[in-house]
Motif scaffolding. Structure first.
Motif, PDB file in Angstrom:
ATOM      1  N   ARG A  71       0.914  -1.204   0.008  1.00 57.96           N
ATOM      2  CA  ARG A  71      -0.359  -0.071  -0.004  1.00 57.96           C
ATOM      3  C   ARG A  71       0.746   0.820  -0.074  1.00 57.96           C
ATOM      4  NH1 ARG A  71      -3.315   3.124   4.403  1.00 57.96           N
ATOM      5  NH2 ARG A  71      -4.919   4.499   2.876  1.00 57.96           N
ATOM      6  N   ASP A  72       1.778   1.369   0.712  1.00 59.09           N
ATOM      7  CA  ASP A  72       2.919   2.757   0.473  1.00 59.09           C
ATOM      8  C   ASP A  72       3.128   2.755  -0.546  1.00 59.09           C
ATOM      9  OD1 ASP A  72       2.549   2.693   3.309  1.00 59.09           O
ATOM     10  OD2 ASP A  72       4.276   1.589   4.256  1.00 59.09           O
ATOM     11  N   SER A  73       3.709   2.425  -1.037  1.00 59.50           N
ATOM     12  CA  SER A  73       3.994   1.773  -2.817  1.00 59.50           C
ATOM     13  C   SER A  73       3.532   2.393  -3.460  1.00 59.50           C
ATOM     14  CB  SER A  73       5.262   0.511  -3.385  1.00 59.50           C
ATOM     15  OG  SER A  73       6.133   0.706  -2.336  1.00 59.50           O
ATOM     16  N   LYS A  74       2.034   2.264  -3.393  1.00 59.86           N
ATOM     17  CA  LYS A  74       0.752   2.285  -4.121  1.00 59.86           C
ATOM     18  C   LYS A  74       0.205   3.579  -4.783  1.00 59.86           C
ATOM     19  CE  LYS A  74      -0.618  -2.233  -5.017  1.00 59.86           C
ATOM     20  NZ  LYS A  74      -1.311  -3.040  -4.540  1.00 59.86           N
ATOM     21  N   ILE A  75       0.319   4.732  -2.880  1.00 61.51           N
ATOM     22  CA  ILE A  75       0.301   5.654  -2.453  1.00 61.51           C
ATOM     23  C   ILE A  75       1.356   6.818  -2.547  1.00 61.51           C
ATOM     24  CG2 ILE A  75      -0.076   7.522  -0.253  1.00 61.51           C
ATOM     25  CD1 ILE A  75      -1.146   5.019   1.208  1.00 61.51           C
ATOM     26  N   VAL A  76       2.793   6.203  -2.694  1.00 59.25           N
ATOM     27  CA  VAL A  76       3.415   6.962  -3.399  1.00 59.25           C
ATOM     28  C   VAL A  76       3.536   7.045  -5.182  1.00 59.25           C
ATOM     29  CG1 VAL A  76       6.266   6.979  -4.565  1.00 59.25           C
ATOM     30  CG2 VAL A  76       5.639   6.270  -2.031  1.00 59.25           C
ATOM     31  N   ILE A  77       2.535   6.323  -5.908  1.00 59.10           N
ATOM     32  CA  ILE A  77       2.423   6.270  -7.603  1.00 59.10           C
ATOM     33  C   ILE A  77       1.290   6.750  -7.409  1.00 59.10           C
ATOM     34  CG2 ILE A  77       1.479   4.385  -9.328  1.00 59.10           C
ATOM     35  CD1 ILE A  77       3.087   2.084  -7.857  1.00 59.10           C
ATOM     36  N   ALA A  78       0.169   7.303  -6.556  1.00 55.65           N
ATOM     37  CA  ALA A  78      -1.002   7.441  -6.949  1.00 55.65           C
ATOM     38  C   ALA A  78      -0.354   9.532  -6.669  1.00 55.65           C
ATOM     39  CB  ALA A  78      -2.101   7.293  -5.756  1.00 55.65           C
ATOM     40  N   LYS A  79      -0.003   9.977  -5.644  1.00 52.42           N
ATOM     41  CA  LYS A  79       0.661  11.005  -5.155  1.00 52.42           C
ATOM     42  C   LYS A  79       1.271  11.525  -6.724  1.00 52.42           C
ATOM     43  CE  LYS A  79       0.077  10.845  -0.815  1.00 52.42           C
ATOM     44  NZ  LYS A  79       1.324  11.243   0.939  1.00 52.42           N
ATOM     45  N   LYS A  80       1.931  10.960  -7.208  1.00 54.04           N
ATOM     46  CA  LYS A  80       2.937  11.077  -8.773  1.00 54.04           C
ATOM     47  C   LYS A  80       2.065  11.632  -9.652  1.00 54.04           C
ATOM     48  CE  LYS A  80       7.274   8.636  -7.929  1.00 54.04           C
ATOM     49  NZ  LYS A  80       8.232   7.732  -8.533  1.00 54.04           N
ATOM     50  N   THR A  81       0.798   9.911  -9.236  1.00 57.59           N
ATOM     51  CA  THR A  81       0.219  10.045 -10.903  1.00 57.59           C
ATOM     52  C   THR A  81      -1.077  11.531 -10.925  1.00 57.59           C
ATOM     53  OG1 THR A  81      -0.437   8.086 -10.801  1.00 57.59           O
ATOM     54  CG2 THR A  81      -1.780   9.089 -12.209  1.00 57.59           C
ATOM     55  N   ILE A  82      -0.963  11.794  -9.938  1.00 55.43           N
ATOM     56  CA  ILE A  82      -2.178  13.020  -9.799  1.00 55.43           C
ATOM     57  C   ILE A  82      -1.372  14.243 -10.816  1.00 55.43           C
ATOM     58  CG2 ILE A  82      -2.456  14.974  -8.072  1.00 55.43           C
ATOM     59  CD1 ILE A  82      -2.751  12.787  -5.758  1.00 55.43           C
ATOM     60  N   ARG A  83      -0.236  14.363 -10.606  1.00 54.08           N
ATOM     61  CA  ARG A  83       0.081  15.680 -11.336  1.00 54.08           C
ATOM     62  C   ARG A  83      -0.385  15.666 -12.329  1.00 54.08           C
ATOM     63  NH1 ARG A  83       6.744  14.608 -11.232  1.00 54.08           N
ATOM     64  NH2 ARG A  83       5.801  14.198  -9.212  1.00 54.08           N
ATOM     65  N   LEU A  84      -0.520  14.528 -13.857  1.00 60.46           N
ATOM     66  CA  LEU A  84      -1.251  14.187 -14.647  1.00 60.46           C
ATOM     67  C   LEU A  84      -2.483  14.767 -15.352  1.00 60.46           C
ATOM     68  CD1 LEU A  84       0.541  11.218 -15.818  1.00 60.46           C
ATOM     69  CD2 LEU A  84       1.363  13.085 -16.641  1.00 60.46           C
ATOM     70  N   ILE A  85      -3.264  14.821 -13.750  1.00 59.04           N
ATOM     71  CA  ILE A  85      -4.756  15.213 -13.832  1.00 59.04           C
ATOM     72  C   ILE A  85      -4.799  16.736 -13.420  1.00 59.04           C
ATOM     73  CG2 ILE A  85      -6.913  14.534 -12.966  1.00 59.04           C
ATOM     74  CD1 ILE A  85      -5.919  12.001 -12.056  1.00 59.04           C
ATOM     75  N   LYS A  86      -5.886  17.206 -14.317  1.00 63.03           N
ATOM     76  CA  LYS A  86      -6.083  18.703 -14.964  1.00 63.03           C
ATOM     77  C   LYS A  86      -7.321  18.796 -15.112  1.00 63.03           C
ATOM     78  CE  LYS A  86      -1.652  19.254 -15.364  1.00 63.03           C
ATOM     79  NZ  LYS A  86      -0.614  18.921 -13.913  1.00 63.03           N
ATOM     80  N   ASP A  87      -7.898  20.323 -14.130  1.00 59.98           N
ATOM     81  CA  ASP A  87      -9.240  20.834 -14.318  1.00 59.98           C
ATOM     82  C   ASP A  87      -9.838  20.394 -15.822  1.00 59.98           C
ATOM     83  OD1 ASP A  87     -10.127  20.873 -11.620  1.00 59.98           O
ATOM     84  OD2 ASP A  87      -9.386  22.703 -11.268  1.00 59.98           O
ATOM     85  N   GLY A  88     -10.594  20.041 -15.968  1.00 57.90           N
ATOM     86  CA  GLY A  88     -11.810  19.860 -16.939  1.00 57.90           C
ATOM     87  C   GLY A  88     -11.541  18.403 -17.707  1.00 57.90           C
ATOM     88  N   MET A  89     -10.255  17.818 -17.372  1.00 58.04           N
ATOM     89  CA  MET A  89     -10.406  17.099 -18.418  1.00 58.04           C
ATOM     90  C   MET A  89     -10.737  16.236 -18.042  1.00 58.04           C
ATOM     91  SD  MET A  89      -6.198  15.367 -17.705  1.00 58.04           S
ATOM     92  CE  MET A  89      -4.937  16.070 -18.676  1.00 58.04           C
ATOM     93  N   VAL A  90     -11.389  15.052 -19.647  1.00 59.31           N
ATOM     94  CA  VAL A  90     -12.085  13.773 -19.364  1.00 59.31           C
ATOM     95  C   VAL A  90     -10.917  13.185 -19.413  1.00 59.31           C
ATOM     96  CG1 VAL A  90     -13.711  12.082 -20.402  1.00 59.31           C
ATOM     97  CG2 VAL A  90     -13.578  14.395 -21.309  1.00 59.31           C
TER      98      VAL A  90
END
Length: 248
Positions: free
Chosen positions: A73-92
């Motif tokens: 889980r700790d590794s997956k949380i690190v991955i999640a936090k890195k991924t968030i930078r790809l998601i922007k307002d207004g995206m589909v």
């Protein structure tokens, strides 16, 4: 191989791939089908997995509400936090299922305004907690094993949309062999997901790197981003950097 060694091997396969097939374990461990069935039943009796027809499933794959059984889980949380930078307002965004994806959804910023298509009812429930996110659950046949919708109806719906970003987990990725899986229906579904996205990001704990399974989803060139818990310059990622893959 001792029984404990077999049990440890089975649990590692379950933790990495969320499910295992009895037939695969027979070949990998070079033991009889009866032996594998007994091993699986003992692991079920110990509360470590779910036994299903033809194999077994991870317990953590079946609930978005119990974090205690999530592998790495700790590794997956690190991955999640890195991924968030790809998601922007207004995206589909098109998003798959699985424990890494669920961790991502739980880490999304509360203010995010975006549209999310998903094939996972569990993911849809988590996304529904955000006031500014529109959630569209793509319906079809429901896989009790993978806890996602699948089949021709789902693939037809995916063919009718175009998303900015597809986010998916994986069972295996390899710099030469690309993205692979073991389940035919899931394999076809992932192909459709990649095809309808402008960019695709694969979320993958490092233990799944350099693994090849029997069914090909797509070559590595079809992936825009690889996101692991490792530092970008880690030696384990050298083969992926050589493919000029964007690594987070």
């Amino acid at each position: 191989m001792l029984k404990k060694e077999r049990h440890d091997f089975i649990m590692r396969q379950i933790n990495l791939h969320n499910r295992v097939l009895t037939s695969d374990l027979v070949q990998l461990l070079n033991v009889s089908e009866d032996t594998i069935r007994r091993d699986l039943q003992e692991l079920v009796d110990d509360g470590l997995l779910f036994k299903v027809h033809g194999g077994a499933l991870s317990k953590s794959y079946h609930s978005s509400f119990d974090d205690s059984t999530v592998y790495a889980r700790d590794s997956k949380i690190v991955i999640a936090k890195k991924t968030i930078r790809l998601i922007k307002d207004g995206m589909v965004v098109l998003i798959g299922g699985g424990t890494t994806i669920l961790e991502l959804v739980k880490q999304l910023p509360q203010h995010l305004g975006a549209t999310f298509f998903t094939i996972s009812p569990l993911v849809a429930v988590e996304l529904a907690k955000y006031n500014n996110i529109e959630v569209i659950l793509i319906g079809g046949l429901f896989s009790k094993n993978s806890q996602i919708t699948y089949g021709g109806h789902v693939i037809s719906q995916l063919a009718e949309i175009k998303v900015d970003l597809c986010l998916m987990g994986t069972s295996a990725i390899h710099p030469e062999e690309g993205l692979t899986d073991t389940d035919w229906e899931i394999n076809q579904l992932k192909k459709a997901m990649v095809a309808c996205a402008k960019k695709t990001a694969v979320l993958c704990i490092s233990e799944k790197l350099d693994i090849t399974l029997r069914l090909k989803v797509c070559p590595i060139e079809n992936i825009s981003y690889l996101i692991t818990e490792l530092e970008v310059e880690h030696e384990s990622l050298a083969g992926y950097r050589a493919k000029e893959l964007n690594i987070l």
